[in-house]
Design a protein around this motif. Structure first.
Motif, PDB file in Angstrom:
ATOM      1  N   SER A1129       0.837  -1.204   0.000  1.00 60.35           N
ATOM      2  CA  SER A1129       0.000   0.000   0.000  1.00 60.35           C
ATOM      3  C   SER A1129       0.868   1.248   0.000  1.00 60.35           C
ATOM      4  O   SER A1129       0.480   2.272   0.559  1.00 60.35           O
ATOM      5  N   SER A1130       2.036   1.149  -0.624  1.00 61.25           N
ATOM      6  CA  SER A1130       2.985   2.257  -0.625  1.00 61.25           C
ATOM      7  C   SER A1130       3.598   2.438  -2.000  1.00 61.25           C
ATOM      8  O   SER A1130       3.660   1.507  -2.804  1.00 61.25           O
ATOM      9  N   VAL A1131       4.030   3.682  -2.249  1.00 62.44           N
ATOM     10  CA  VAL A1131       4.975   3.965  -3.325  1.00 62.44           C
ATOM     11  C   VAL A1131       6.263   4.410  -2.648  1.00 62.44           C
ATOM     12  O   VAL A1131       6.220   5.053  -1.585  1.00 62.44           O
ATOM     13  N   ILE A1132       7.394   4.080  -3.234  1.00 63.65           N
ATOM     14  CA  ILE A1132       8.659   4.238  -2.513  1.00 63.65           C
ATOM     15  C   ILE A1132       9.671   4.974  -3.376  1.00 63.65           C
ATOM     16  O   ILE A1132       9.794   4.701  -4.581  1.00 63.65           O
ATOM     17  N   VAL A1133      10.414   5.870  -2.746  1.00 62.30           N
ATOM     18  CA  VAL A1133      11.576   6.514  -3.352  1.00 62.30           C
ATOM     19  C   VAL A1133      12.819   5.975  -2.656  1.00 62.30           C
ATOM     20  O   VAL A1133      12.932   6.071  -1.430  1.00 62.30           O
ATOM     21  N   PHE A1134      13.706   5.381  -3.420  1.00 63.93           N
ATOM     22  CA  PHE A1134      14.999   4.943  -2.901  1.00 63.93           C
ATOM     23  C   PHE A1134      16.015   6.016  -3.273  1.00 63.93           C
ATOM     24  O   PHE A1134      16.530   6.044  -4.394  1.00 63.93           O
ATOM     25  N   ASP A1135      16.275   6.906  -2.333  1.00 62.13           N
ATOM     26  CA  ASP A1135      17.170   8.031  -2.576  1.00 62.13           C
ATOM     27  C   ASP A1135      18.614   7.557  -2.478  1.00 62.13           C
ATOM     28  O   ASP A1135      18.965   6.819  -1.562  1.00 62.13           O
ATOM     29  N   GLU A1136      19.444   8.019  -3.403  1.00 64.98           N
ATOM     30  CA  GLU A1136      20.850   7.590  -3.485  1.00 64.98           C
ATOM     31  C   GLU A1136      20.924   6.064  -3.489  1.00 64.98           C
ATOM     32  O   GLU A1136      21.538   5.433  -2.648  1.00 64.98           O
ATOM     33  N   VAL A1137      20.265   5.477  -4.471  1.00 67.04           N
ATOM     34  CA  VAL A1137      20.136   4.021  -4.520  1.00 67.04           C
ATOM     35  C   VAL A1137      21.478   3.327  -4.701  1.00 67.04           C
ATOM     36  O   VAL A1137      21.615   2.135  -4.407  1.00 67.04           O
ATOM     37  N   ASP A1138      22.485   4.058  -5.171  1.00 66.26           N
ATOM     38  CA  ASP A1138      23.798   3.431  -5.319  1.00 66.26           C
ATOM     39  C   ASP A1138      24.393   3.025  -3.979  1.00 66.26           C
ATOM     40  O   ASP A1138      25.356   2.261  -3.936  1.00 66.26           O
ATOM     41  N   GLU A1139      23.817   3.500  -2.869  1.00 66.51           N
ATOM     42  CA  GLU A1139      24.236   3.061  -1.543  1.00 66.51           C
ATOM     43  C   GLU A1139      23.589   1.730  -1.173  1.00 66.51           C
ATOM     44  O   GLU A1139      23.863   1.192  -0.107  1.00 66.51           O
ATOM     45  N   MET A1140      22.741   1.208  -2.032  1.00 70.87           N
ATOM     46  CA  MET A1140      22.000  -0.022  -1.731  1.00 70.87           C
ATOM     47  C   MET A1140      22.289  -1.096  -2.766  1.00 70.87           C
ATOM     48  O   MET A1140      21.398  -1.818  -3.204  1.00 70.87           O
ATOM     49  N   TYR A1141      23.533  -1.171  -3.191  1.00 69.01           N
ATOM     50  CA  TYR A1141      23.930  -2.173  -4.180  1.00 69.01           C
ATOM     51  C   TYR A1141      24.540  -3.415  -3.525  1.00 69.01           C
ATOM     52  O   TYR A1141      24.249  -4.544  -3.902  1.00 69.01           O
ATOM     53  N   ALA A1142      25.447  -3.203  -2.573  1.00 70.97           N
ATOM     54  CA  ALA A1142      26.230  -4.306  -2.014  1.00 70.97           C
ATOM     55  C   ALA A1142      25.310  -5.304  -1.309  1.00 70.97           C
ATOM     56  O   ALA A1142      24.242  -4.943  -0.802  1.00 70.97           O
ATOM     57  N   CYS A1157       6.203  -3.185  -3.598  1.00 69.65           N
ATOM     58  CA  CYS A1157       5.450  -1.933  -3.616  1.00 69.65           C
ATOM     59  C   CYS A1157       4.715  -1.743  -4.942  1.00 69.65           C
ATOM     60  O   CYS A1157       5.000  -2.403  -5.939  1.00 69.65           O
ATOM     61  N   ALA A1158       3.759  -0.802  -4.917  1.00 71.93           N
ATOM     62  CA  ALA A1158       2.965  -0.527  -6.118  1.00 71.93           C
ATOM     63  C   ALA A1158       3.792   0.160  -7.200  1.00 71.93           C
ATOM     64  O   ALA A1158       3.596  -0.071  -8.395  1.00 71.93           O
ATOM     65  N   LYS A1159       4.725   1.011  -6.806  1.00 67.10           N
ATOM     66  CA  LYS A1159       5.578   1.731  -7.758  1.00 67.10           C
ATOM     67  C   LYS A1159       6.769   2.265  -6.976  1.00 67.10           C
ATOM     68  O   LYS A1159       6.663   2.610  -5.807  1.00 67.10           O
ATOM     69  N   PHE A1160       7.931   2.322  -7.626  1.00 66.61           N
ATOM     70  CA  PHE A1160       9.091   2.883  -6.944  1.00 66.61           C
ATOM     71  C   PHE A1160       9.917   3.704  -7.930  1.00 66.61           C
ATOM     72  O   PHE A1160       9.847   3.514  -9.145  1.00 66.61           O
ATOM     73  N   VAL A1161      10.692   4.614  -7.364  1.00 63.96           N
ATOM     74  CA  VAL A1161      11.685   5.381  -8.112  1.00 63.96           C
ATOM     75  C   VAL A1161      13.016   5.201  -7.415  1.00 63.96           C
ATOM     76  O   VAL A1161      13.152   5.523  -6.229  1.00 63.96           O
ATOM     77  N   ALA A1162      13.981   4.661  -8.127  1.00 57.89           N
ATOM     78  CA  ALA A1162      15.348   4.545  -7.617  1.00 57.89           C
ATOM     79  C   ALA A1162      16.156   5.677  -8.233  1.00 57.89           C
ATOM     80  O   ALA A1162      16.348   5.711  -9.451  1.00 57.89           O
ATOM     81  N   GLN A1163      16.608   6.606  -7.430  1.00 61.18           N
ATOM     82  CA  GLN A1163      17.250   7.801  -7.967  1.00 61.18           C
ATOM     83  C   GLN A1163      18.662   7.967  -7.419  1.00 61.18           C
ATOM     84  O   GLN A1163      18.954   7.623  -6.280  1.00 61.18           O
ATOM     85  N   THR A1164      19.535   8.464  -8.276  1.00 59.83           N
ATOM     86  CA  THR A1164      20.919   8.705  -7.903  1.00 59.83           C
ATOM     87  C   THR A1164      21.570   9.577  -8.972  1.00 59.83           C
ATOM     88  O   THR A1164      21.048   9.700 -10.081  1.00 59.83           O
ATOM     89  N   ALA A1165      22.697  10.146  -8.619  1.00 50.18           N
ATOM     90  CA  ALA A1165      23.506  10.861  -9.605  1.00 50.18           C
ATOM     91  C   ALA A1165      24.623   9.990 -10.130  1.00 50.18           C
ATOM     92  O   ALA A1165      25.214  10.282 -11.174  1.00 50.18           O
ATOM     93  N   THR A1166      24.927   8.907  -9.417  1.00 51.57           N
ATOM     94  CA  THR A1166      26.052   8.033  -9.780  1.00 51.57           C
ATOM     95  C   THR A1166      25.570   6.587  -9.796  1.00 51.57           C
ATOM     96  O   THR A1166      25.688   5.877  -8.794  1.00 51.57           O
ATOM     97  N   PRO A1167      25.000   6.121 -10.910  1.00 53.16           N
ATOM     98  CA  PRO A1167      24.427   4.774 -10.939  1.00 53.16           C
ATOM     99  C   PRO A1167      25.457   3.659 -10.826  1.00 53.16           C
ATOM    100  O   PRO A1167      25.139   2.578 -10.373  1.00 53.16           O
ATOM    101  N   MET A1168      26.705   3.911 -11.253  1.00 51.94           N
ATOM    102  CA  MET A1168      27.718   2.861 -11.199  1.00 51.94           C
ATOM    103  C   MET A1168      28.586   3.031  -9.969  1.00 51.94           C
ATOM    104  O   MET A1168      28.982   4.137  -9.630  1.00 51.94           O
ATOM    105  N   ARG A1169      28.887   1.904  -9.292  1.00 50.62           N
ATOM    106  CA  ARG A1169      29.789   1.950  -8.158  1.00 50.62           C
ATOM    107  C   ARG A1169      31.060   1.163  -8.468  1.00 50.62           C
ATOM    108  O   ARG A1169      32.121   1.714  -8.646  1.00 50.62           O
ATOM    109  N   LYS A1170      30.967  -0.152  -8.546  1.00 52.43           N
ATOM    110  CA  LYS A1170      32.151  -0.967  -8.814  1.00 52.43           C
ATOM    111  C   LYS A1170      32.061  -1.648 -10.173  1.00 52.43           C
ATOM    112  O   LYS A1170      32.971  -1.612 -10.960  1.00 52.43           O
ATOM    113  N   ASN A1171      30.941  -2.296 -10.424  1.00 56.34           N
ATOM    114  CA  ASN A1171      30.789  -2.949 -11.716  1.00 56.34           C
ATOM    115  C   ASN A1171      29.317  -3.029 -12.061  1.00 56.34           C
ATOM    116  O   ASN A1171      28.454  -2.730 -11.248  1.00 56.34           O
ATOM    117  N   GLU A1172      29.051  -3.463 -13.268  1.00 56.39           N
ATOM    118  CA  GLU A1172      27.686  -3.421 -13.768  1.00 56.39           C
ATOM    119  C   GLU A1172      26.757  -4.397 -13.068  1.00 56.39           C
ATOM    120  O   GLU A1172      25.546  -4.198 -13.032  1.00 56.39           O
TER     121      GLU A1172
END
Length: 1440
Positions: A1129-1142, A1157-1172
């Motif tokens: 019953s939520s929509v979610i924003v994952f702010d700085e999602v590159d911190e949630m890769y490992a 969730c019903a819908k989410f937005v994963a947002q960041t300025a730096t999508p790559m951290r170590k590898n694809e």
């Protein structure tokens, strides 16, 4: 001409010898040729002065092994010192013709640096992952461990032609500079011949005999005669050597062996029992043994066999030979039959399974082992030949085989195996090493054999030798003695009581006593404990060895217990070998832990508890320690046996029962037809990036005159991606590489058109599970009239009409025979560990088929509704975006997170049981494999099953929701809660008015994606461009649209969750409350304490119709406290999602929420951290087609990426301070101990004054030119460093301005602070630093994303300056200088993902912004014309 390390085409005159050393050339020809090549190279360097330098193609071939049969450009990399470097103590073996049989040892204090240019070029050529793979294979490491070691290899910007140990870049190898490394020649090999040609052979022999420490000059002067041509001057090139992690062979008459202080281990003693000690297999003769020096020990072992001794052809003969003297001869024929039968049944077991079978068989101390009949296993239906006689095997009954034979077969199969990788140890272990080490551990842990101390030492030493020497193959005598020793252990009733005594567990029926041991045995046990630490095993095993050695040393005896032969169990079922050490999925089946009331639902149940219960109650049971009377009748043992048998069926690959099709009266199966839609991106993903070669740099129109003007044309490989929405909207890009470059702007319009034309002229094979149809070949081609086609049909028609799926009906299970259920209680029994549930689960695991049962939709909905909501949601989340397999995470041995997987949550066993039962209802969608995984035969049907399960969950929620919303004011507003909610309407209207053009474009792109597919979004916007407002407005628009369309799902959405990393919560709350004035709630941290701290809570608290901001690290506790249920019953924003890769608990919880969730937005300025691979999992949740490494770029092209050209220039500057003598002296002392951290601290300590001076000067200048609000952001390594810098800056400023820490940014008098000192981790979540005009930092360890983010604190919207300075201060020639050099290697993948989006220039932004000052509105005709021209060109290029 002097050569620099960056000259790619410069050829040193000495290198002519590399090509021509076997030929005779006169001096004039060689000199002429060298001069010609040098001049040519110099002119080439002039022409390409701005081009990135690499090593030549000829040199590159020395590092890359090409495979002519492979389609890939190269198959592997030759791992040598040119890539790895070397340090003191490393043993180098020659790997070339000029270094054959040469062995060197780097002397203490020496370092051989690998040339950075070599590493960079090889990685660019074959890929970083391929280099790591070859590196891991060379050193026998896991990829993770290899990456750490590879990154730690010494590397420097040195020329790639320097001899081993040269510390300067001079062209002449005879300079007077101090060498960087010296070495000892352990074996001269072919060098002896080279030295004898010049009369220096005796000198070389003397060097080797004395073990003299020499440098490269000492060796090279022996290989040529001064004043004469020729000689071997290139024999010390780093690429001619490789590091070999292995022991050094010594002669038996070596003087060190007679030294009493030498630790000498004889691994040829103690293996053979007295009756076979004088046999032909005994290992006592000098001719059959050898001695090695390993890690300070001298070990005598049997000589290696020429090849693996045990194989499928001779295993039976070897086993028979080894056990014949230990078993009764009158049963010899029967034994041969049992050996052959046992070999067939146990062959499918992995190395881990064989080790477990070996240990459990010896530990359980039964007379026989019950093996399944051949009719049930994959080896079924075959007769066995024993002594040329055919033996008919029973088909319906199991076979009982003596335990001793099972033990012998396991040992033999381990010796014949290649080995396996242990994730816990991060170690690859050879099969022979496993057999030797495991036998030694069993003797100590499970069953002691009389006078076996020396045998334990010998086994451990041999395991060590086989591990350290990959070429060592244990000879036949070792194999036979190991089998005999294991068989004796199986028959022995004794056990060392090494565990601490517990009076509660003492069994009076078990005899106890002590046996004295000799001094040599005590010493042997001590050495065995030391060697096991080197070989490596589980910590429990190594501690056990040490405890036993201490017991023996302290008491001069060993405490033993003895099992009763009278109470000895007769039979051990083969499933007893299964436990968590080999097959982690056993806990997903059982045993279910019951609470005190007898209910199967126990809130304290966990994987850790299940694992310990399995071991303590069943697989860890030893009759030598406790009486076995009544063991098999225990309830908990029966539960474990059920789980063990379910797993063993898959281990032995016992055929599953095919579910029969239902046939009607007319003899046909009508089944059901289902029409499914296809996403437009399926074709692009199925084809993947298309590599084509185009001519770049010249003209593509064929006119010679223009070619001369524009320069010489060359072939370049580019990638063409079919459009995700419309395949005809192809994207052309350069191949991503590690080097920094523009992947888009370097291609002209005609080059892009040429690439697209080439791509359209070819045909391709689409590979996608969503394109599988019988009779279709999935051939993709292009037609001028209809565009891209699939098997001759226009893709737009294929996508529009979708795919019609015909599914047959199959027989239903017994519990689903009726058309409807009588009650949910009956289904709940199936979902729990009851007898009925276990029977239904076993039927599901043993069945496979096609299609689905009649009324499958209603049965799946009801079954899902009967499950607990949390269980059902977890099960559905595991199906999301799965197309080929469903892989549930498995826990570590202690129940925690395992390796690179996500967390396995408590209750996952219930989700697995639910999925298994669903697989029986729709066998065409899921097929059980080794628990807890499934194969997906039909991805279309799986998507349908997912919808049915979700429908069952929502149907249950609607009943609860109807009760919850009674009397709710918001629920009575016609179901349009978000559109008319008083706390949202006015605030979001104002927020929408403040949206800038690039933010509106991002929102529009996400809404367009919503129309095409119901997925999440990946939003890339640079720091300071307004991601927060963009996501907030998008979600409010989306919720209003869903309500207008009267979608039932929208009426249930009550929460906006905003997951944000540490350090950003308070700033985000302030921004949402004060700036955008939306309802906001900070979710309290959930505490397990009885008296939680102020602000914490014992349960989850969310606010309806508000933005609920939750700390990302708090997800791990909240996910099991109701947050998973609230996710639907939520929509979610994952702010700085590159911190949630490992793979962490935080990432596990975040990924679980994203799938629910019903819908989410994963947002960041730096999508790559170590590898694809870290990005791929999140990216897959934003696509409606399978995403893998092959089509990652295709998936990335669907990301919502906005790159805004701010018009703010970034001025990067490197300031170096000279190295001080005190630093140089300190580094020299620290380098010997490789104390890199201490060295970095020392360098930084003496760099701080220069950083402070730079920061103060910049602050003075900035405040003078931009007013009293200006200043500098000074970055420190940690808090202690920050405090020091504040003190130094305060003294240096002399009252001109204040100096403060991070808190000063938000202070009421923040403008009075001219220097703000923050730690490097303060890289996100604040906007107030844009008043500053410069940043000063040192070189600190960290990741590229963090460095990019902290720069974005200054260069962002709100910055008034036209340029911002970023100054890095380092000490030259220091470890931090090298660190800074590595940081400059920008990851190109970030560039490519950002540039897939739209580009908005600063003049467009100023043109639409309402905050533009009147002075900026003046017309600038000439400048505007230039800007418009550039803008039109960019738009035209993007359109093409």
């Amino acid at each position: 001409m002097p050569k620099t390390s960056d000259d790619e085409d410069y050829v040193d005159p000495m290198e002519e010898e590399e090509d021509d050393q076997e030929k005779t050339h006169n001096k004039e020809e060689t000199t002429s040729k060298t001069s010609k090549r040098t001049n040519s190279s110099f002119s080439s360097n002039q022409r390409n002065s701005n081009k990135k330098k690499n090593i030549s193609e000829r040199r590159l071939k020395n590092y890359i092994k090409h495979d002519s049969k492979s389609k890939n450009k190269s198959s592997s990399v030759d791992i040598n010192v040119g890539l790895t470097g070397a340090r003191a103590g490393d043993i180098l073996h020659g790997c070339g013709e000029d270094t054959a049989n040469v062995i060197l040892k780097i002397d203490s204090g020496g370092i051989v640096y690998a040339p950075s240019i070599v590493r960079r070029t090889v990685e660019d050529e074959v890929g970083h992952d391929n280099v790591l793979s070859s590196f891991a294979k060379h050193f026998g490491l896991s990829v993770a461990a290899a990456k750490l070691r590879y990154d730690d290899c010494p590397e420097a910007d040195t020329p790639n032609h320097c001899p081993l140990g040269q510390g300067c870049s001079h062209g002449s190898s005879m300079c007077d500079c101090e060498p960087a490394a010296r070495f000892i020649i352990l074996n001269q090999g072919i060098w002896q011949h080279f030295a004898s040609v010049h009369g220096n052979d005796e000198e070389l022999e003397e060097m080797v005999r004395e073990g003299r420490s020499v440098c490269y000059r000492d060796v090279l002067k022996l290989m040529h005669t001064a004043g004469q041509p020729g000689g071997k001057l290139l024999i010390l090139r780093p690429r001619l050597f490789k590091i070999v992690a292995g022991p050094l062979e010594v002669k038996m008459d070596d003087a060190r062996l007679k030294d009493p202080n030498t630790t000498f281990i004889d691994a040829t003693r103690g293996l053979s029992e007295p009756s076979t000690a004088d046999s032909e297999e005994a290992t006592t003769t000098t001719e059959s043994t050898c001695c090695y020096e390993m890690d300070g020990y001298f070990v005598k072992i049997p000589k290696s066999a020429s090849s693996t001794v045990v194989n499928v052809n001779n295993a039976e003969e070897i086993i028979t030979k080894s056990v014949s003297s230990l078993l009764e001869d009158k049963y010899l024929t029967s034994h041969k039959h049992h050996i052959k039968y046992c070999l067939k049944v146990l062959s499918p077991l992995s190395a881990g399974g064989l080790k477990s079978c070996l240990q459990k068989t010896i530990r359980f101390f039964t007379k026989e082992v019950e093996l399944p009949s051949l009719s049930e296993s994959t080896v079924g239906g075959q007769d066995l030949k024993v002594d040329d006689k055919t033996v008919q095997l029973p088909l319906a009954e199991s076979i009982c085989v003596p335990s001793a034979i099972v033990v012998a077969v396991c040992i033999a199969l381990l010796f014949s195996g290649k080995g396996t990788f242990s994730p816990e140890l991060q170690l690859f272990t050879r099969g022979c090493t496993s057999a030797l080490k495991r036998t030694a551990i069993i003797l100590i842990e499970d069953s002691w054999v009389s006078e076996a101390s020396e045998a334990v030492l010998s086994l451990t030493a041999l395991a060590w030798a086989s591990q350290r020497m990959p070429s060592y193959e244990p000879p036949l005598c070792v194999v036979l003695d190991t089998i005999r020793l294991a068989v004796r252990s199986c028959l022995s009733p004794h056990l060392i009581m090494w565990r601490p005594r517990n009076p509660k567990n003492d069994d009076a029926r078990i005899k106890k006593g002590h046996v004295k041991i000799a001094a040599k045995d005590i010493e042997a046990l001590g050495y065995a404990a030391e060697l096991l630490r080197i070989v490596r095993s589980f910590e429990g095993d190594m501690s056990m060895f040490e405890n036993v050695a201490k017991l023996a040393s302290r008491h001069k005896s060993l405490p033993l217990s003895k099992a009763s032969y009278r109470e000895r169990l007769t039979l051990m079922p083969l499933c007893h070998l299964v436990d968590q050490h080999t097959y982690r999925g056993i806990a997903h089946i059982g045993p279910a832990m019951s609470d005190s009331s007898g209910s199967n639902k126990n809130t304290n149940d966990s994987f850790k508890l299940r694992f310990s219960t399995i071991f303590d109650s069943t697989t860890g049971f030893n009759p030598r320690q406790s009486s076995p009377v009544g063991f098999e009748s225990k309830e908990i043992v029966q539960k474990v046996r059920f789980a063990q048998q379910c797993c063993l069926d898959f281990v032995l690959k016992i055929p599953q029962r095919q579910v029969p099709l239902l046939v009607g009266e007319d003899g046909t199966n009508k089944g059901v037809g289902i029409k499914l839609e296809l996403d437009g991106g399926v074709l692009a993903a199925g084809v993947g990036p298309i590599p084509v070669k185009v001519r770049v740099g010249g003209s593509n129109n064929g006119k010679k005159k223009e070619t001369k003007k524009q320069g010489k044309a060359r072939q370049m490989e580019v990638l063409v991606l079919l459009g995700v929405e419309v395949p005809e909207d192809e994207i052309v890009m350069l191949k991503p590489a590690r080097a920094s470059r523009d992947l888009w702007g370097t291609l002209r319009d005609d080059e892009r058109a040429a690439a697209i034309a080439i791509a359209r002229s070819q045909t391709y094979k689409a590979r996608s599970p969503l394109l599988f149809q019988e009779g279709n070949k999935n051939i993709v081609s292009y037609d001028e009239e209809s565009g891209w086609q699939l098997d001759g049909r226009p893709w737009r028609d294929v996508a529009q009409y979708g795919h019609t799926l015909r599914l047959p009906h199959v027989e239903a299970p017994m519990w689903a025979k009726s058309s409807s259920i009588s009650s949910y209680d009956e289904l709940r029994k199936l979902l729990r560990g009851s007898a009925e549930g276990d029977q239904a689960l076993q039927d599901a695991l043993r069945s496979f088929g096609e299609g689905l049962i009649p009324h499958a939709e209603s049965w799946i909905r009801d079954l899902t509704a009967a499950a607990d909501t949390a269980v059902a949601l977890r099960a559905v989340s595991l199906l999301r975006q799965q197309y080929t397999t469903i892989t549930m995470p498995t826990p570590a041995l202690l129940g925690g997170i395992s390796g690179d997987q996500l967390l396995a949550y408590s209750g996952d066993w219930d989700a697995y049981r639910l999925l298994a039962l669903v697989s029986r209802l729709a066998p065409g969608a899921m097929r059980p494999t080794m628990p807890p995984n499934f194969n997906v035969p039909n991805a279309y049907l799986l998507r349908l099953v997912e919808k049915w399960m979700m429908s069952g969950i929502r149907g249950c929620e609607e009943k609860i929701g109807a009760m919850d919303t009674r009397g709710d004011l918001n629920a009575s507003i016609g179901g349009r809660m978000w559109a008319t909610h008083p706390n949202w309407a006015e605030s979001m209207y104002q927020a929408e008015e403040m949206l800038m053009e690039h933010q509106r474009a991002a929102i529009l792109s996400m809404h367009k994606r919503d129309e095409r597919a119901d997925t999440g979004h990946f939003l890339i916007m640079d720091t300071g461009l307004g991601k927060t407002l963009t996501s907030l407005c998008y979600f409010h628009r989306w919720l209003k649209q869903q309500e207008r369309r009267r979608k039932s799902q929208a009426s249930k959405i009550e929460y906006i969750l905003w997951v944000t990393p540490a350090g950003t919560v308070e700033n985000l709350m302030e921004q949402l409350n004060s700036t955008w004035r939306v309802p906001t709630w900070k979710v309290p941290r959930i505490s397990a304490a009885k008296n939680p701290k102020f602000g914490d809570s014992t349960n989850l608290k969310l606010e309806r119709f508000a933005v609920n901001v939750i700390h990302a690290d708090h997800l791990r506790a909240a996910i099991d406290k109701g947050l998973a249920e609230k996710a639907t019953s939520s929509v979610i924003v994952f702010d700085e999602v590159d911190e949630m890769y490992a793979p962490t608990l935080r990432t596990s919880a975040a990924r679980r929420l994203a799938q629910l969730c019903a819908k989410f937005v994963a947002q960041t300025a730096t999508p790559m951290r170590k590898n694809e691979s870290q990005l791929r999992a999140w990216l897959a949740d934003t696509c409606s087609f399978p995403v893998d490494s092959r089509n990652l770029l295709v998936a990335a092209s669907g990301m919502v990426s906005i790159q805004l050209e701010l018009g703010i220039q970034s001025i990067e500057k490197l300031e170096t301070t000279p190295m001080l003598d005190i630093v140089r002296k300190g580094c020299r002392s620290l380098i010997q101990s490789r104390a890199w951290l201490e060295m970095a601290k020392l360098v930084q300590f003496h760099t701080d004054p220069a950083m402070v001076k730079t920061a103060v000067d910049l602050a003075m200048n900035d405040r003078a030119s931009h007013g009293p609000t200006g200043g500098v952001l000074l970055v420190a390594n940690d808090l202690k460093h920050a405090e020091k810098l504040i003190q130094l800056c305060s003294s240096a400023a002399r009252g001109a301005f204040q100096v403060g820490g991070f808190d000063s940014l938000e202070a009421h008098n923040t403008a009075s602070y001219g220097i703000i000192v923050v730690t490097k981790d303060k890289d996100r979540g604040y906007n107030s630093a844009c008043r500053l005009g410069a940043m000063v930092t040192g070189a600190y360890a960290g990741n590229a994303a963090s460095r990019h983010q902290i720069r974005g604190r200054l260069r962002r919207l709100g910055q008034k300056r036209s340029s911002v300075k970023f100054v890095t201060v380092v000490m030259e020639h220091s470890i931090l200088s090298l660190l800074h050099t590595r940081h400059n290697a920008v990851d190109t993948m970030n560039i490519s993902l950002e540039q897939l989006g739209q580009i908005f220039s600063s003049d467009v932004l100023h043109g639409i912004s309402q905050q533009v000052e009147s002075t900026e509105k003046t017309k600038r005709p000439r400048q505007d014309e230039e800007v418009d021209g550039k803008r039109k060109k960019r738009h035209k290029k993007r359109k093409d």
